[in-house]
Design an enzyme around this catalytic site. Structure first.
Site, PDB file in Angstrom:
ATOM      1  N   GLY A 115       3.735   8.029  -1.243  1.00  0.00           N
ATOM      2  CA  GLY A 115       4.177   8.518   0.374  1.00  0.00           C
ATOM      3  C   GLY A 115       3.559  10.047   0.186  1.00  0.00           C
ATOM      4  N   ASN A 116       3.394  10.030   0.936  1.00  0.00           N
ATOM      5  CA  ASN A 116       3.111  12.035   1.445  1.00  0.00           C
ATOM      6  C   ASN A 116       3.350  12.266   2.823  1.00  0.00           C
ATOM      7  OD1 ASN A 116       0.263  11.373   1.452  1.00  0.00           O
ATOM      8  ND2 ASN A 116       0.785  10.795  -0.074  1.00  0.00           N
ATOM      9  N   THR A 174       3.426  16.628  -5.099  1.00  0.00           N
ATOM     10  CA  THR A 174       2.750  14.833  -6.453  1.00  0.00           C
ATOM     11  C   THR A 174       3.829  15.137  -7.318  1.00  0.00           C
ATOM     12  OG1 THR A 174       1.170  13.761  -6.999  1.00  0.00           O
ATOM     13  CG2 THR A 174       1.453  16.298  -7.928  1.00  0.00           C
ATOM     14  N   THR A 205       0.597  17.012  -3.146  1.00  0.00           N
ATOM     15  CA  THR A 205       0.290  16.462  -3.568  1.00  0.00           C
ATOM     16  C   THR A 205      -1.568  14.725  -3.589  1.00  0.00           C
ATOM     17  OG1 THR A 205       0.065  14.066  -2.227  1.00  0.00           O
ATOM     18  CG2 THR A 205      -0.056  15.375  -0.927  1.00  0.00           C
ATOM     19  N   SER A 206      -2.071  14.862  -4.284  1.00  0.00           N
ATOM     20  CA  SER A 206      -2.674  13.927  -5.134  1.00  0.00           C
ATOM     21  C   SER A 206      -3.358  13.739  -2.907  1.00  0.00           C
ATOM     22  CB  SER A 206      -3.588  13.092  -5.786  1.00  0.00           C
ATOM     23  OG  SER A 206      -2.347  12.545  -5.445  1.00  0.00           O
ATOM     24  N   GLU A 207      -2.809  13.053  -2.098  1.00  0.00           N
ATOM     25  CA  GLU A 207      -3.455  13.222  -0.887  1.00  0.00           C
ATOM     26  C   GLU A 207      -3.599  13.012   0.106  1.00  0.00           C
ATOM     27  OE1 GLU A 207      -3.149   7.847  -0.314  1.00  0.00           O
ATOM     28  OE2 GLU A 207      -0.952   8.786  -1.089  1.00  0.00           O
ATOM     29  N   HIS A 209       2.248   9.499   5.163  1.00  0.00           N
ATOM     30  CA  HIS A 209       1.716   8.246   4.461  1.00  0.00           C
ATOM     31  C   HIS A 209       2.724   7.577   3.735  1.00  0.00           C
ATOM     32  CE1 HIS A 209      -0.484   6.354   1.908  1.00  0.00           C
ATOM     33  NE2 HIS A 209      -0.502   6.427   0.721  1.00  0.00           N
ATOM     34  N   HIS A 262       3.752   3.108   1.877  1.00  0.00           N
ATOM     35  CA  HIS A 262       4.009   2.308   1.840  1.00  0.00           C
ATOM     36  C   HIS A 262       4.714   1.202   2.798  1.00  0.00           C
ATOM     37  CE1 HIS A 262       1.938   4.344  -1.852  1.00  0.00           C
ATOM     38  NE2 HIS A 262       1.246   5.005  -0.464  1.00  0.00           N
ATOM     39  N   HIS A 305      -3.801  -0.519   0.600  1.00  0.00           N
ATOM     40  CA  HIS A 305      -3.530   0.800   0.159  1.00  0.00           C
ATOM     41  C   HIS A 305      -2.320   0.885   1.149  1.00  0.00           C
ATOM     42  CE1 HIS A 305      -3.590   5.534   0.087  1.00  0.00           C
ATOM     43  NE2 HIS A 305      -2.698   4.851  -1.228  1.00  0.00           N
TER      44      HIS A 305
HETATM   45 ZN   LIG Z   1      -0.028   6.459  -0.313  1.00  0.00          ZN
END
Ligand SMILES: [Zn+2]
Length: 351
Positions: free
Chosen positions: A110-111, A126, A155-157, A176, A178, A238
């Protein structure tokens, strides 16, 4: 002359439903009255606590000068440490804690990001659980994903959030995570069926983006491509990303709403009854509310009769007789012959 207030006087005020805050400022309290007030303060602070003016201050306002990635470092630092930025960082932490408590995130998943200038955003770091986020963990990045400030790595996203902000000027905040039921639809690659619950129709417009590696520019582009028409995007295999033009909390609300909706329709699909849906005019009314709130939706231009007849999703178990004239395939010829023989015998006996 000052009034002397005893414990008995205070008890009488409370018995009449009065408020001890209304005692004259220059009243002289007897020792037992002081003890009673102290007791009340300890057990019911709300009854006698007088809020200090500073505690009722409004949320900090955004700085009048809009910053960008080329602004002097000192200005960016001053902004990043301002009351306004701290308030946004705290909001992100609060939403992170809610995501974790609702099990919408797992591990460090999550981010979130909030646009704070022409081409800059505050985002989550991250490798930190959303359940233990702190304001001091937050990062400042430019729209290419370069980290400008913050001690933890962003964050990597982040590219997905930034590409969304670049493409859709209305995106103020994005979230974001899940959540399991909505992610199940993302795994199946289908948008949830529509026309069943009002909150979902008003707050969410759900699109599905194909799978790409999380954090890759390709993934970001596929999500960004949908933001003109959708504010809630299922990323195949995802998770989900939501955005808001108002606040990070509203983006978070969308997450709660889409997840609750997916859970509800999965259960509704198991009840063995056809699912009731809105009529076209009912749906049109909800879309009018949605439009008035400034939310996006690809159906705004559709006619009423087109709004609720395009679902390709059906509950997991569906039993239905074939429509008249529809060819029946897959029947065993031997079984068919046996059924015909038995039917003929029954009909013969009835004659
Ligand atoms: Zn994700």
């Amino acid at each position: 002359m000052s009034t002397v207030i005893s414990a008995k006087d205070i008890e009488n005020i409370l018995a009449r439903g009065g408020d001890v805050k209304s005692l004259p400022a220059d009243a002289i309290l007897t020792p037992s009255a002081k003890d009673l007030l102290r007791d009340l303060n300890r057990h019911q602070p709300a009854v006698v606590a007088v809020p200090a003016p500073a505690a009722v201050s409004a949320a900090p306002v955004a700085p009048s000068k809009t910053l960008n990635s080329k602004s002097p470092k000192a200005e960016l630092e001053a902004f990043f440490n301002s009351a306004y930025a701290l308030d946004l960082k705290e909001q992100i932490c609060t939403m992170g804690h809610r995501l974790w408590e609702r099990a919408y995130v797992d591990g460090n998943g999550g981010n979130m990001a909030i646009r704070v200038g022409e081409d800059i955003a505050i985002c989550t770091p991250t490798l930190v659980s959303k359940g233990s986020l702190k304001p001091s963990d937050m990062c400042l990045v430019d729209f290419e994903g370069n980290q400008l400030l913050g001690t933890k790595k962003r964050t990597s996203e982040i590219l997905m959030h930034l590409q969304t902000m670049k493409r859709q000027p209305k995106v103020f905040a994005s979230c974001h995570c899940h959540p399991p039921y909505a992610t199940a639809f993302a795994v199946a690659g289908i948008a949830p069926p529509t026309c069943m619950l009002p909150e979902y129709e008003v707050f969410c417009a759900v699109g599905v983006a194909p799978y790409r590696t999380p954090g890759s520019p390709e993934m970001g582009k596929l999500v960004a491509d949908l933001t003109d028409q959708y504010n809630t995007i299922l990323m195949a295999n995802h998770g989900v990303v939501t955005w808001s033009h108002n606040s990070i909390e509203e983006a978070y609300w969308r997450m709660e709403i889409v997840e609750a909706y997916c859970r509800t329709i999965v259960v509704a699909g198991q009840l063995g009854k056809p699912i009731n849906t809105f009529t076209g005019p009912q749906m049109k009314e909800l879309l009018n509310i949605k439009q008035s709130l400034g939310f996006v939706d690809p159906r705004f231009g559709l006619k009423e009769c087109e709004l609720c007849d395009s679902n390709d999703w059906r509950p997991g178990v569906a039993c239905a007789a074939p429509a008249p004239g529809e060819p029946v395939v897959g029947l065993d010829p031997e079984a068919e012959a046996a059924v015909k023989a038995i039917t003929d015998q029954i009909l013969a006996r009835l004659k």
